[in-house]
Design an enzyme around this catalytic site. Sequence first.
Site, PDB file in Angstrom:
ATOM      1  CB  VAL A  10      -0.957   0.025   1.221  1.00 61.12           C
ATOM      2  CG1 VAL A  10      -2.004  -1.077   1.123  1.00 61.12           C
ATOM      3  CG2 VAL A  10      -0.210  -0.079   2.531  1.00 61.12           C
ATOM      4  CB  SER A  11       0.655   4.461  -1.671  1.00 59.39           C
ATOM      5  OG  SER A  11       0.697   3.775  -2.898  1.00 59.39           O
ATOM      6  CB  THR A  12      -0.698   6.230   2.722  1.00 56.06           C
ATOM      7  OG1 THR A  12      -2.034   5.737   2.615  1.00 56.06           O
ATOM      8  CG2 THR A  12      -0.391   7.136   1.557  1.00 56.06           C
TER       9      THR A  12
END
Length: 183
Positions: A10-12
């Site tokens: 996931v990016s964040t």
Amino acid sequence: MAQALGYIRVSTVEQNTVRQLDGVSIDRHFIDTCSGSTQERPALLELKAYCRDGDIVVVHDISRLARNIADLIELIKFFNAKGVAVEFKKEGMTFTVDQSNPMNTLMLNLLGSVYQFEREMMLERQREGIAKAKSVGKYKGRSLSVSTTEIIERLRQGMSIRKIASELGISTTTVQKIKKSVD
């Protein structure tokens, strides 16, 4: 003994990792919370070192493994060269060293290109939004993690820009901008 190794990205930190391989039987998970724009991701590097001949790397979808076509193909080739299969659940595609499927290869290239295009468009919209916000004075950039006073004090003590940046964990550009504003 062969293992099913789940790779999740996931990016964040706010994004949920649970949904990606929910319901899939996995022996060990490798989870990254960072951009997929590079292969230099801690869990991905750990996965690459850990996997063995006969293992299968299971990924929710192509964009979770890589956000550009070159990295995607390079990663699949890397795993296959180690005798490791790569399976994308959402697309229903599996890549193994002994399986040559021209349709899967075509779909991989098409979908990988779409994900790369999607990322490039998102970055372009982001740059346009920032430029527009700057033009009307609404965008000031990220706030400093250290106080300007600390930087100015060190500059007055005669410390070099690089040393200040290194000690405070900030970029040399930030130190240069502050130096310029007080000169």
